[in-house]
Write a protein that holds these residues in place. Structure first.
Motif, PDB file in Angstrom:
ATOM      1  N   CYS A  54     -29.384  43.278 -35.917  1.00 55.81           N
ATOM      2  CA  CYS A  54     -30.442  43.207 -35.224  1.00 55.81           C
ATOM      3  C   CYS A  54     -31.266  41.926 -35.291  1.00 55.81           C
ATOM      4  O   CYS A  54     -31.933  41.674 -34.322  1.00 55.81           O
ATOM      5  N   CYS A  57     -31.973  38.634 -32.830  1.00 56.75           N
ATOM      6  CA  CYS A  57     -32.822  38.966 -31.688  1.00 56.75           C
ATOM      7  C   CYS A  57     -34.024  39.662 -31.765  1.00 56.75           C
ATOM      8  O   CYS A  57     -34.877  39.576 -30.974  1.00 56.75           O
ATOM      9  N   HIS A  58     -34.413  40.486 -32.909  1.00 59.15           N
ATOM     10  CA  HIS A  58     -35.514  41.117 -33.037  1.00 59.15           C
ATOM     11  C   HIS A  58     -36.369  40.867 -34.386  1.00 59.15           C
ATOM     12  O   HIS A  58     -36.723  41.617 -35.129  1.00 59.15           O
TER      13      HIS A  58
END
Ligand code: HEC
Length: 159
Positions: A54, A57-58
């Protein structure tokens, strides 16, 4: 020169020129005091899962592959990172108000349960981010229990 050659040359020129227009990279070395794992406990295993599947992108730090320097791929990757971070940034999680934090964790286990996240276009290349059923369960259970630890203030009644 044949018309088709002129077109090919023009396309090539554009491809060369756009190599010089690079989006800013999502790289922020140094401490991330608002990062989710600084405030909410998670096992090493869960942290490793979120980081590998994750964080690109986060979070405030994307681990870029070499082809992220090639246009127009760089723009395409940048779009995903910007969009992903806007929706959910694990590096800034502690800045979210309880209601938002609670909701984002609910979205987190829902997205993983529904196999919406990580994005398929990402796992297609990043095979390490394809989560096994066991990894998904660990991530879902963690998101659920962490969510339960964040009380949402009652907004309807003011006492
Ligand atoms: C390749 C980039 C990418 C990766 C990797 C990725 N996401 Fe996302 N994520 C996005 C983008 C882009 C959006 C916003 C658009 C959408 O919902 O498709 C998003 C949206 C979300 C949302 C919805 C937030 C909201 O409130 O709207 C959640 C939750 C989420 N991602 C969780 C995860 C989790 C958990 C992982 C790892 C298991 C993950 N994402 C991996 C790009 C990514």
């Amino acid at each position: 020169m044949k018309f088709i050659n002129k077109i090919l040359l023009a396309v090539l020129a554009v491809l060369v020129i756009i190599q010089f227009i690079q989006p800013e990279k999502n790289v922020n070395p140094g401490p991330q005091p608002n990062a989710i794992f600084e405030h909410y406990p998670a096992s090493d295993q869960v942290q490793a899962i979120v980081k590998k599947a994750c964080f690109d992108c986060h979070s405030n730090n994307t681990n870029y592959p070499w082809y992220a320097n090639v246009q127009p791929i760089a723009w395409w990757i940048n779009d995903h990172v910007e969009d992903g971070k806007r929706h959910l940034n694990f590096s800034e999680f502690a800045t979210y108000k309880p209601k938002k934090a609670n909701h984002k964790l609910e979205e987190t286990f829902e997205q993983v349960e529904q196999h919406e996240m990580p994005l398929e276009s990402y796992t297609w290349i990043h095979s390490e981010a394809r989560l096994t059923a066991e990894e998904q369960k660990l991530l879902i259970d963690w998101a659920k229990s962490t969510r339960a630890s964040i009380p949402v203030p009652e907004t309807s009644e003011e006492h």
